[in-house]
Design an enzyme around this catalytic site. Structure first.
Site, mmCIF file in Angstrom:
data_model
loop_
_atom_site.group_PDB
_atom_site.id
_atom_site.type_symbol
_atom_site.label_atom_id
_atom_site.label_comp_id
_atom_site.label_asym_id
_atom_site.label_seq_id
_atom_site.Cartn_x
_atom_site.Cartn_y
_atom_site.Cartn_z
ATOM 1 N N TYR A 178 3.280 9.948 -0.584
ATOM 2 C CA TYR A 178 4.387 9.399 0.189
ATOM 3 C C TYR A 178 5.723 9.539 -0.536
ATOM 4 O O TYR A 178 6.780 9.401 0.092
ATOM 5 C CB TYR A 178 4.153 7.912 0.497
ATOM 6 C CG TYR A 178 2.860 7.594 1.205
ATOM 7 C CD1 TYR A 178 2.138 8.555 1.906
ATOM 8 C CD2 TYR A 178 2.353 6.301 1.174
ATOM 9 C CE1 TYR A 178 0.954 8.248 2.533
ATOM 10 C CE2 TYR A 178 1.163 5.981 1.815
ATOM 11 C CZ TYR A 178 0.459 6.957 2.485
ATOM 12 O OH TYR A 178 -0.716 6.643 3.100
ATOM 13 N N LYS B 16 -2.635 5.881 -4.170
ATOM 14 C CA LYS B 16 -3.704 6.840 -3.899
ATOM 15 C C LYS B 16 -3.484 8.151 -4.644
ATOM 16 O O LYS B 16 -2.350 8.579 -4.861
ATOM 17 C CB LYS B 16 -3.794 7.115 -2.391
ATOM 18 C CG LYS B 16 -3.891 5.851 -1.557
ATOM 19 C CD LYS B 16 -3.944 6.132 -0.068
ATOM 20 C CE LYS B 16 -3.623 4.893 0.741
ATOM 21 N NZ LYS B 16 -2.180 4.589 0.792
ATOM 22 N N ASP C 185 0.842 -1.196 0.000
ATOM 23 C CA ASP C 185 0.000 0.000 0.000
ATOM 24 C C ASP C 185 0.879 1.248 0.000
ATOM 25 O O ASP C 185 1.739 1.404 0.860
ATOM 26 C CB ASP C 185 -0.897 0.017 1.245
ATOM 27 C CG ASP C 185 -1.820 1.221 1.272
ATOM 28 O OD1 ASP C 185 -2.964 1.101 0.783
ATOM 29 O OD2 ASP C 185 -1.399 2.289 1.765
ATOM 30 N N HIS D 219 -7.554 9.806 -1.879
ATOM 31 C CA HIS D 219 -6.845 9.769 -0.601
ATOM 32 C C HIS D 219 -7.584 10.478 0.539
ATOM 33 O O HIS D 219 -7.472 10.085 1.697
ATOM 34 C CB HIS D 219 -5.452 10.394 -0.787
ATOM 35 C CG HIS D 219 -4.443 9.940 0.211
ATOM 36 N ND1 HIS D 219 -3.092 9.931 -0.038
ATOM 37 C CD2 HIS D 219 -4.561 9.476 1.484
ATOM 38 C CE1 HIS D 219 -2.440 9.491 1.018
ATOM 39 N NE2 HIS D 219 -3.315 9.211 1.958
#
Length: 288
Positions: free
Chosen positions: A59, A84, A54, A117
């Site tokens: 990120y 996401k 994930d 998200h």
């Protein structure tokens, strides 16, 4: 949910999605705040039998994951990859472009799961609902074309899902939300189940806060397990797809050894009693 045999995640149980696909109930979460380790991801894929990764554009580690996946030697068809869409890319055209860019960074031709998200759109002059609806239309098209095999949302509450229900054709396959002993949004879980939306929980260890709670420590001693294993097993037993994060190979190994024991009903009730509503991550309740 069929149980896996053995102590690791190989043969990990899955939960069926409304579209007929099956998502592994245990995954490896990644993060932007010191939450990525190349060696740990390779170890998870090669040695722990993890197949579910994930991540998210936010990120900043999608391209790093491409390298780790290649090094692991695990075939693409044996992986479940979730990423996401961040709010800076919301909107119909932006969403389609962002999805292609995520695929490129990850080095894949398709995503197993693509999530919106966060429910707040931050688009001047447009309501959140309006932006979520046009973003979701793009997600539906990506799903129909096979670029995203499943689509869903993250941090959506009942109010957000109710709005989207009126604005969408495809119901989200997944809703990924904070879930741990202190934050167990059962009303939201029940709502999702009533609509065949699989509930996925992040921060299952409450960013470490659950690991030092006396009740969790006591149960860990009772079962001869670690506090982390108690939290992860409890989440999975509750029917939640669970994605603990770690950058340490030994911790990932530990987190995977949750399929060879069961927490008794009385003890799951004790853990239910720890719910106090606290968030260790974002709180979406103020987003309209």
């Amino acid at each position: 949910m069929a149980e896996a045999r053995g102590g690791g995640a190989r043969g990990c149980p899955t939960l069926p999605l409304a579209n007929g696909r099956s998502i592994p109930v245990l995954g490896l979460g990644t993060s932007h705040q010191g939450g990525y380790s190349h060696d740990a991801v390779v170890h998870a894929l090669q040695k722990c039998g993890i197949s579910h990764i994930d991540t998210a554009k936010r990120y900043g580690c999608e391209s790093l994951l491409q390298k780790a996946i290649k090094e692991s030697g695990v075939k693409r068809e044996d992986l479940w990859i979730t990423t996401k869409l961040w709010h800076s890319d919301y909107g119909y055209e932006n969403t389609k472009k962002a999805c292609l860019e995520s695929c490129e960074r990850l080095g894949v031709e398709y995503l197993d799961l693509y999530l919106i998200h966060w429910p707040d759109a931050h688009v001047p002059g447009k309501s959140n609902r309006e932006v979520r609806a046009e973003t979701w239309r793009a997600m539906e098209e990506l799903c129909e074309k096979g670029l995203c095999r499943s689509i869903g949302v993250s941090n959506f509450l009942i109010s957000h899902l109710e709005q989207l229900k009126e604005d969408c054709v495809i119901t989200p396959h997944v809703n990924q939300v904070e879930y741990h002993p202190f934050q167990r949004p059962q009303e939201l879980v029940d709502y999702c189940r009533s609509r065949d939306i699989v509930f996925e929980g992040y921060c299952p260890l409450a960013k470490g806060e659950a690991l030092t709670h006396p009740t969790v420590i006591q149960l860990a001693k009772k079962y001869g397990r670690t506090p982390a294993q108690i939290c992860i097993r409890w989440s999975i037993q509750n029917g939640i797809v669970t994605i603990p994060k770690s950058t340490k190979a030994e911790r990932i190994q530990e987190n995977c050894k949750v399929f060879d024991f069961t927490i008794a009903e009385d003890d799951t009730e004790i853990l239910y009693g720890l719910h106090d509503g606290r968030h260790v991550s974002w709180d979406p309740s103020l987003v309209v």
